[in-house]
Design a protein around this motif. Sequence first.
Motif, PDB file in Angstrom:
ATOM      1  N   ARG A  39       4.876 -37.365  12.331  1.00  0.00           N
ATOM      2  CA  ARG A  39       4.552 -38.559  13.116  1.00  0.00           C
ATOM      3  C   ARG A  39       3.280 -38.830  13.595  1.00  0.00           C
ATOM      4  N   GLY A  40       2.923 -38.006  14.706  1.00  0.00           N
ATOM      5  CA  GLY A  40       1.351 -38.701  15.062  1.00  0.00           C
ATOM      6  C   GLY A  40       0.871 -39.387  14.536  1.00  0.00           C
ATOM      7  N   LEU A  41       0.372 -39.269  13.708  1.00  0.00           N
ATOM      8  CA  LEU A  41      -0.285 -39.982  13.009  1.00  0.00           C
ATOM      9  C   LEU A  41       0.065 -41.628  13.012  1.00  0.00           C
ATOM     10  N   VAL A  46     -13.836 -48.672  14.819  1.00  0.00           N
ATOM     11  CA  VAL A  46     -12.837 -47.583  15.097  1.00  0.00           C
ATOM     12  C   VAL A  46     -12.851 -46.456  15.006  1.00  0.00           C
ATOM     13  N   THR A  47     -13.677 -46.246  13.917  1.00  0.00           N
ATOM     14  CA  THR A  47     -13.885 -44.292  13.070  1.00  0.00           C
ATOM     15  C   THR A  47     -14.563 -43.528  14.293  1.00  0.00           C
ATOM     16  N   PRO A  48     -14.606 -43.685  14.995  1.00  0.00           N
ATOM     17  CA  PRO A  48     -15.153 -42.786  16.289  1.00  0.00           C
ATOM     18  C   PRO A  48     -13.515 -42.802  16.899  1.00  0.00           C
ATOM     19  N   ILE A  49     -12.801 -43.984  17.315  1.00  0.00           N
ATOM     20  CA  ILE A  49     -11.728 -44.039  18.013  1.00  0.00           C
ATOM     21  C   ILE A  49      -9.769 -42.578  16.877  1.00  0.00           C
ATOM     22  N   LEU A  50     -10.252 -43.728  15.593  1.00  0.00           N
ATOM     23  CA  LEU A  50      -9.289 -42.819  15.070  1.00  0.00           C
ATOM     24  C   LEU A  50     -10.066 -41.356  14.532  1.00  0.00           C
ATOM     25  N   GLN A  76      -4.307 -36.111  18.879  1.00  0.00           N
ATOM     26  CA  GLN A  76      -3.035 -36.270  18.539  1.00  0.00           C
ATOM     27  C   GLN A  76      -1.535 -35.869  19.284  1.00  0.00           C
ATOM     28  N   ARG A  77      -1.850 -34.654  19.128  1.00  0.00           N
ATOM     29  CA  ARG A  77      -0.109 -33.888  19.808  1.00  0.00           C
ATOM     30  C   ARG A  77      -0.268 -34.376  20.985  1.00  0.00           C
ATOM     31  N   ILE A  91      -1.544 -36.937  22.973  1.00  0.00           N
ATOM     32  CA  ILE A  91      -1.830 -38.135  23.182  1.00  0.00           C
ATOM     33  C   ILE A  91      -0.352 -38.174  23.180  1.00  0.00           C
ATOM     34  N   VAL A  92      -0.086 -37.878  22.002  1.00  0.00           N
ATOM     35  CA  VAL A  92       1.964 -38.237  21.938  1.00  0.00           C
ATOM     36  C   VAL A  92       2.515 -37.577  23.235  1.00  0.00           C
ATOM     37  N   SER A  93       1.839 -36.664  23.485  1.00  0.00           N
ATOM     38  CA  SER A  93       3.600 -35.774  24.143  1.00  0.00           C
ATOM     39  C   SER A  93       2.918 -36.353  25.407  1.00  0.00           C
ATOM     40  N   GLY A  94       1.636 -36.994  25.932  1.00  0.00           N
ATOM     41  CA  GLY A  94       1.597 -37.188  27.494  1.00  0.00           C
ATOM     42  C   GLY A  94       2.419 -38.628  26.964  1.00  0.00           C
ATOM     43  N   LEU A  95       1.937 -39.501  25.996  1.00  0.00           N
ATOM     44  CA  LEU A  95       2.792 -41.002  26.159  1.00  0.00           C
ATOM     45  C   LEU A  95       3.783 -40.660  26.347  1.00  0.00           C
TER      46      LEU A  95
END
Lengths: 300, 275
Positions: free
Chosen positions: A112-114, B251-255, B262-263, B265-269
Amino acid sequence: MRKALSTLWDGRGFDLLLVGIPLIFLIAISGSALVYNVIMSFQEVDIFSLGTFFRPFVGLDNYIAVLTDPQAWPIFGNTLIFVLCSLGGQFLFGFFLALFFNMQFPGSTYLRGLFLVSWVMPGLVTGAIWNWLLAGDFGVINFFLQSIGVIDDPIFWRSSPDFALWSVIITNIWFGTAFNMILLSVGLAAIPKDLYEAASLDGANAFRRFYTITLPMMRPTIGALLSLGLIFTLQQFDLFAAITDGGPNNSSNVAQYWAWQLSFREYDFARGATVSVLMITLVIIAAVFYVRSTRHEVRG
Amino acid sequence: MTPKTRNTLLIACGLVLAAIYLFPLYWMYVTALKTSTAMFAAPPSFVPPNPQWDVFAGVWVERHMATYLKNSLIIASCAVLFIATLGSGCAYVLARYRSVWVDVGLFLVLMLQVLPASLMVTPIFVGFSQIGLLDYPRIAVIVAITAKAMPFFVVLVRATFMNVPAELEEAALVDGNSRFGAFIHIVLPLARNGILVSALLIFMQAFGEFVYSKSLIQDVELQPASVGLSTFMGPNSVDWNRIMAYASIYVTPILAAFVLLQRKIVSGLTSGALK
């Protein structure tokens, strides 16, 4: 004097300092730009009077000029279509994905995060990629649609007046779906599981459980999300710049892009400011709804 | 259906959905690697027949990407530095107290968060040109981005500070720390992760910022990569493999950063965005 100074790191002054500097900065830049925008919309501004503060006031002339512009109403209409369809698409796909990933399975949170990579990519890059996906002759979207038999001839998404706006809408839906999904997932996770168990025992089927438990429990989230979505959609600029540039013949132009074009293409800063004032008024109304719908959380 | 088959089935569905959703990204990389003839082949090939790896080096040199990316980095880093310095304190105070004034401050922050950049750029351009800031276009863009993105940062980081127990801070005060000392030594370290994640999110946005840079920076030498990409993409561009190579490098560095973190970032968001 000494006391006044020491309060800066050990008292009320410390808090005031921490909160005061950023707020003064924000008000100095955003707040004064906002006020200046309103003032400019009542002035006559051209490339020659750009550097002076005192310009002739022209009353409502700019507003009359904007609202009687033959392009204005089609562009406002496009803005409405863009906002409604983007919001609807992002919300429906986002809700579907949120419901799917809510069925906890190994790796579901990671997968989901992806999805959120669509949201962190630069808007211009997203626009560039979709530009190529939607290309008329060699675009892979047309290839897919043709191979499953939905269309016979390739659609010239970006250059056809009938489809140009839709190519931006489709891209914007892709861009925003993941954000909707993540926030809706948070709302779904907050619904107590025993509610569903109790409803199942009472014989409610999946559809009924969704309708009588999920939707009502999600109302605050949905309200906040839709107003947030409205705000984000009205901010969308990069995709227009990358995909259609508002064309052909303004068929995919929207107000926020038009405002920029008036200022930076036609150097008509007064009318650019006027369109901005009209749109910012709309955004602020949406923002009041957003703040209201999250008010209990803001206080809590 | 056993739980195991259910899980396998769901994982398969999830992978298919992710594959469909992320297909545009895959297509970007695949197109970048194609030759001009392979790019316009019908039906399109989904694995490039003979990948052109040197396209990346070619585009890098030819489109002056080093300059563009350097400018993007400078703009994004400076903006994040300002935002994190100013915004953290603001978020802390707004998280610590409950009063009418805090409500007013929060309302103000939320209102400033919603102003669209494309609509604010006209008054900012005219205002900045009058005070002479346009002579330093990079600073002008940094200031504009800071004003635009700081409210979002404050909203996110405020949620982090609310999770720092006030008791710890009070204990530090009892032990003889000043407010300033307690903030620096106790509160900030505890909120560090949240601040870093939010700063990273702001960095990603600032790294892709377009409308302010395009409008305020005339000098090509000072423009960021987003503006460079827009000049590469003319209305009749056919260079799609090279445009996609540019996009990939951009974008590759950002990705990569996103996938790694991502874990967090998503929880912070999710902890901040709805509050």
